[in-house]
Each structure stands twice: as structure tokens, then as C-alpha cells.
Design an enzyme around this catalytic site. Structure first.
Site, PDB file in Angstrom:
ATOM      1  N   LYS A  73      26.939  38.909  27.550  1.00  0.00           N
ATOM      2  CA  LYS A  73      26.302  40.139  28.039  1.00  0.00           C
ATOM      3  C   LYS A  73      26.345  41.280  27.012  1.00  0.00           C
ATOM      4  O   LYS A  73      25.422  42.074  26.922  1.00  0.00           O
ATOM      5  CB  LYS A  73      26.964  40.597  29.339  1.00  0.00           C
ATOM      6  CG  LYS A  73      26.620  39.724  30.528  1.00  0.00           C
ATOM      7  CD  LYS A  73      27.239  40.272  31.791  1.00  0.00           C
ATOM      8  CE  LYS A  73      26.847  39.444  32.988  1.00  0.00           C
ATOM      9  NZ  LYS A  73      27.336  39.997  34.250  1.00  0.00           N
ATOM     10  N   ASP A 109      23.112  44.157  37.663  1.00  0.00           N
ATOM     11  CA  ASP A 109      24.336  44.033  38.475  1.00  0.00           C
ATOM     12  C   ASP A 109      24.647  45.335  39.229  1.00  0.00           C
ATOM     13  O   ASP A 109      24.925  45.317  40.427  1.00  0.00           O
ATOM     14  CB  ASP A 109      25.540  43.693  37.586  1.00  0.00           C
ATOM     15  CG  ASP A 109      25.537  42.249  37.139  1.00  0.00           C
ATOM     16  OD1 ASP A 109      24.983  41.396  37.869  1.00  0.00           O
ATOM     17  OD2 ASP A 109      26.088  41.960  36.057  1.00  0.00           O
TER      18      ASP A 109
HETATM   19  P1  NAP Z   1      36.846  40.236  34.400  1.00  0.00           P
HETATM   20  O1  NAP Z   1      35.915  40.820  33.392  1.00  0.00           O
HETATM   21  O2  NAP Z   1      37.686  39.074  34.018  1.00  0.00           O
HETATM   22  O3  NAP Z   1      37.817  41.414  34.934  1.00  0.00           O
HETATM   23  C1  NAP Z   1      38.881  41.123  35.801  1.00  0.00           C
HETATM   24  C2  NAP Z   1      39.537  42.416  36.264  1.00  0.00           C
HETATM   25  O4  NAP Z   1      40.561  42.059  37.210  1.00  0.00           O
HETATM   26  C3  NAP Z   1      40.227  43.211  35.159  1.00  0.00           C
HETATM   27  O5  NAP Z   1      40.093  44.576  35.415  1.00  0.00           O
HETATM   28  C4  NAP Z   1      41.677  42.767  35.294  1.00  0.00           C
HETATM   29  O6  NAP Z   1      42.629  43.732  34.861  1.00  0.00           O
HETATM   30  C5  NAP Z   1      41.808  42.618  36.803  1.00  0.00           C
HETATM   31  N1  NAP Z   1      42.893  41.735  37.165  1.00  0.00           N
HETATM   32  C6  NAP Z   1      42.982  40.398  36.977  1.00  0.00           C
HETATM   33  N2  NAP Z   1      44.176  39.931  37.429  1.00  0.00           N
HETATM   34  C7  NAP Z   1      44.858  41.003  37.900  1.00  0.00           C
HETATM   35  C8  NAP Z   1      46.147  41.161  38.496  1.00  0.00           C
HETATM   36  N3  NAP Z   1      46.957  40.120  38.674  1.00  0.00           N
HETATM   37  N4  NAP Z   1      46.521  42.409  38.862  1.00  0.00           N
HETATM   38  C9  NAP Z   1      45.687  43.474  38.669  1.00  0.00           C
HETATM   39  N5  NAP Z   1      44.471  43.376  38.108  1.00  0.00           N
HETATM   40  C10 NAP Z   1      44.056  42.152  37.731  1.00  0.00           C
HETATM   41  O7  NAP Z   1      36.041  39.770  35.700  1.00  0.00           O
HETATM   42  P2  NAP Z   1      34.629  40.318  36.250  1.00  0.00           P
HETATM   43  O8  NAP Z   1      33.541  39.513  35.643  1.00  0.00           O
HETATM   44  O9  NAP Z   1      34.586  41.791  36.129  1.00  0.00           O
HETATM   45  O10 NAP Z   1      34.729  39.868  37.782  1.00  0.00           O
HETATM   46  C11 NAP Z   1      35.623  40.513  38.682  1.00  0.00           C
HETATM   47  C12 NAP Z   1      35.347  40.030  40.101  1.00  0.00           C
HETATM   48  O11 NAP Z   1      34.049  40.422  40.487  1.00  0.00           O
HETATM   49  C13 NAP Z   1      35.394  38.510  40.221  1.00  0.00           C
HETATM   50  O12 NAP Z   1      36.062  38.166  41.416  1.00  0.00           O
HETATM   51  C14 NAP Z   1      33.943  38.092  40.285  1.00  0.00           C
HETATM   52  O13 NAP Z   1      33.736  36.945  41.073  1.00  0.00           O
HETATM   53  C15 NAP Z   1      33.312  39.312  40.951  1.00  0.00           C
HETATM   54  N6  NAP Z   1      31.908  39.485  40.547  1.00  0.00           N
HETATM   55  C16 NAP Z   1      30.980  39.514  41.528  1.00  0.00           C
HETATM   56  C17 NAP Z   1      29.639  39.714  41.219  1.00  0.00           C
HETATM   57  C18 NAP Z   1      28.622  39.751  42.324  1.00  0.00           C
HETATM   58  O14 NAP Z   1      27.425  39.664  42.048  1.00  0.00           O
HETATM   59  N7  NAP Z   1      29.048  39.899  43.557  1.00  0.00           N
HETATM   60  C19 NAP Z   1      29.246  39.870  39.891  1.00  0.00           C
HETATM   61  C20 NAP Z   1      30.225  39.836  38.902  1.00  0.00           C
HETATM   62  C21 NAP Z   1      31.554  39.633  39.243  1.00  0.00           C
HETATM   63  P3  NAP Z   1      43.045  43.842  33.292  1.00  0.00           P
HETATM   64  O15 NAP Z   1      41.956  44.613  32.625  1.00  0.00           O
HETATM   65  O16 NAP Z   1      44.333  44.565  33.328  1.00  0.00           O
HETATM   66  O17 NAP Z   1      43.168  42.426  32.789  1.00  0.00           O
END
Ligand code: NAP
Length: 286
Positions: A73, A109
Site C-alpha cells: 500500500k 478504506d
Molecule cells: P497492523 O498494521 O498490523 O496494526 C496492528 C495494530 O494492533 C498496531 O497498532 C499494533 O500496535 C496493535 N497491536 C497488536 N497487538 C497488540 C497488543 N497485544 N496490544 C496492543 N496493541 C496491539 O494491522 P492492520 O492492517 O491495521 O489491521 C488491524 C485490524 O483491523 C485487524 O484486525 C484487521 O483485520 C482489521 N482490518 C479491517 C479492515 C476492514 O475492512 N474491516 C481493513 C483493514 C484491517 P503496535 O503499533 O504497538 O505494534
């Protein structure tokens, strides 16, 4: 689902690494078929660092466009001939249209999230939002919320990443830590809570250790989770038990796909028809 292939059928796809788990082909082909569009949507694994090479291949192979997921992205942004304002603001594209050899980058998004929020009867303008997380989803959603006129506090385990996101709209975005005391304090003054962390997501085995910040939200505050599997996370369950309006990530997922299809085809999509087809296809997959 049946997609009829003709010599005129235009190609679309999703690229990523990994990408085979992506729901986009199922969603898009269901909508394409239901709407009678002359397109086919494929799944194309592209290794990290190879998005640039893919761009010229896609144009040569006659692709009308493609969606990009992790890790492409951001990498694609400097390669675009044109960017929509949200993609420019958050420095990430998820939808790329190819027209006459030129690349047009969009990020659907954040707008997808706003459309789903509107379906919940909640307007972002003027609202105080507590957004958890600073990854890809948080970036797109906080940029869209800021653009829509909300003030957003981004709370993240790694505060530095939240601070970096605030650079997108410094006047409307602020950063905070993820300690439970901080979350409770911020929740008290928030009208919308959005979880954009992966906490509570199916298959991760990780969830919030303490959800007391949900109880600190004022009455009527909307609680949103970007997660759609499971359908109801522990966070949403707690909020629903409190009688707060809730929404999971399914609306965001569907709307970002519908908006992408609109960009690819240049046609206004019948949302109800597209939504019904996409939901039925997802259900059939389970
Ligand atoms: P990502 O880039 O990997 O980001 C993950 C986030 O979660 C980071 O801020 C991370 O914090 C935090 N995190 C992970 N483990 C944690 C823990 N144990 N304690 C506290 N914070 C924690 O993932 P993403 O792509 O943004 O996706 C995030 C969620 O959104 C996923 O569940 C995904 O399925 C969902 N999503 C949904 C859509 C939709 O269309 N509905 C689209 C995209 C994503 P750090 O920065 O500290 O590591």
C-alpha cells in the site's frame, strides 16, 4: 457463482504478500456477477518490493486496475501518476486504476469506514474520537475521520507510531499511550471509540486484558471495531451489554470494495444489490 468470460472481459485483481487468504476476489466477483459487469477479479501474489515491476506488467497485460494489500500500500504511492486526497494524506493506496498507461491511486478504506459509520446513524463531523491502534487500518480511518472534521486521539502500544500518524493532520490528531488508566480517561470524553488494533481478531489468540474503558464512555457513544471475524468481539459485546450503538468491520470491508469497484468501472454501483451479493458469497464460503 458464475462469471462469464468474453474477449472483452476486463481484468482486475488483488496483489499482496501473502494474499491467498484475501476475501476480495469472492466479494468482487459476486458483485460483478450480480451487477452484470464485464469484469473478472483475480488473486495475484506479488512479493514484497516487486510492486513497481508489477505495475508495468499489469498495464501491459491490460488490467483495468487492482487492489493492493500488505505490504504494497505504501510502496505504490510514489509510483502513481495521480493520488486522491485521502491516499495522499495517509501515504497509502488500496485501489489503483490503470487508464491509458497512467496509474491513479485511491484509498477507499477510510471512506468505507465513514460510510459504515453513517449507516449506524453517526456523523463524524465535530465528534471527539478515541481510536486504538496505529497500523494500516488506523492510518486510513484516522485520516478519513480528520478529513470529515472529527478530532481524534490515537492511542497505541507503541506511542511513537501514533505520533507519526498525527503528522497527517496535526490540528485534529493527537497521540496517547495504551495503558488502561489512559484509555479510561480518554474514553470519558469520547463520543466514538474505534478499535483498529488486531486485539480480538480471530486466530490471533490475543484480546484486550481489560475492557473497563468501555464502561467509561459516555451514554450513547458509538463503539466500532475494524474486526469482522469474529462477528462480535469481546469489545463489541461489552459495549452492546451497555446499550451502546455498535458496529463491526463488515460494513467497512464491504464499502471499501464497493467504492473500489466504482473507481475501476466508473459506474455508480447499486449499493444494496452489491452488498447483498457480497454477503451471500461470504456466507457461502463459511
Ligand atoms: P497492523 O498494521 O498490523 O496494526 C496492528 C495494530 O494492533 C498496531 O497498532 C499494533 O500496535 C496493535 N497491536 C497488536 N497487538 C497488540 C497488543 N497485544 N496490544 C496492543 N496493541 C496491539 O494491522 P492492520 O492492517 O491495521 O489491521 C488491524 C485490524 O483491523 C485487524 O484486525 C484487521 O483485520 C482489521 N482490518 C479491517 C479492515 C476492514 O475492512 N474491516 C481493513 C483493514 C484491517 P503496535 O503499533 O504497538 O505494534
Amino acid at each position: 457463482m458464475k462469471v462469464e468470460l468474453k474477449n472483452t472481459t476486463k481484468k482486475l485483481c488483488v496483489i499482496g504478500d501473502p494474499v491467498l487468504h484475501s476475501k476480495s476476489p469472492v466479494l468482487q466477483n459476486a458483485m460483478i456477477s450480480a451487477l452484470g459487469l464485464d469484469y473478472i477479479y483475480l488473486c495475484q501474489p506479488i512479493p514484497r518490493g516487486e510492486a513497481g515491476r508489477w505495475l508495468s506488467c499489469a498495464a501491459y497485460a491490460g488490467y483495468a486496475g487492482f487492489n493492493a494489500t500488505m505490504p504494497h500500500k505504501e510502496e505504490l504511492v510514489p509510483l502513481m501518476d495521480w493520488l486522491d486526497p485521502l491516499a495522499e494524506k495517509c501515504g497509502a493506496v488500496n485501489t489503483i486504476c490503470i487508464k491509458e498507461g497512467k496509474y491513479y491511486g485511491y484509498n477507499t478504506d477510510g471512506e468505507g469506514f465513514l460510510r459504515a459509520l453513517a449507516d449506524l446513524g453517526v456523523e463524524a463531523r465535530g465528534k471527539q474520537v478515541l481510536l486504538l491502534g496505529s497500523g494500516g487500518a488506523a492510518k486510513a480511518v484516522s485520516a478519513a475521520l480528520a478529513e470529515a472534521g472529527a478530532r481524534v486521539t490515537i492511542a497505541n502500544r507503541t506511542v511513537q507510531k501514533a505520533e507519526e500518524l498525527c503528522g497527517m493532520a496535526p490540528e485534529q490528531l493527537s497521540a496517547a499511550g495504551f495503558e488502561i488508566e489512559t484509555l479510561c480517561k480518554l474514553a470519558k470524553g469520547s463520543e466514538i471509540l474505534v478499535n483498529c488494533t488486531s486485539l480480538g481478531m480471530e486466530g490471533t489468540g490475543r484480546d484486550f486484558a481489560d475492557l473497563s474503558f468501555v464502561d467509561a464512555l459516555p451514554p450513547g457513544a458509538a463503539v466500532c471495531d475494524a474486526i469482522y471475524a469474529p462477528e462480535e468481539t469481546a469489545l463489541l459485546y461489552r459495549a452492546r451489554q451497555r446499550g451502546l450503538p455498535v458496529m463491526n468491520g463488515m460494513g467497512m470491508l464491504l464499502y471499501q470494495a464497493i467504492l473500489a469497484l466504482e473507481r475501476f468501472t466508473g459506474e455508480t454501483i447499486n449499493v444494496e444489490q452489491a452488498r447483498a451479493a457480497a454477503l451471500a458469497a461470504l456466507k457461502g464460503e463459511q
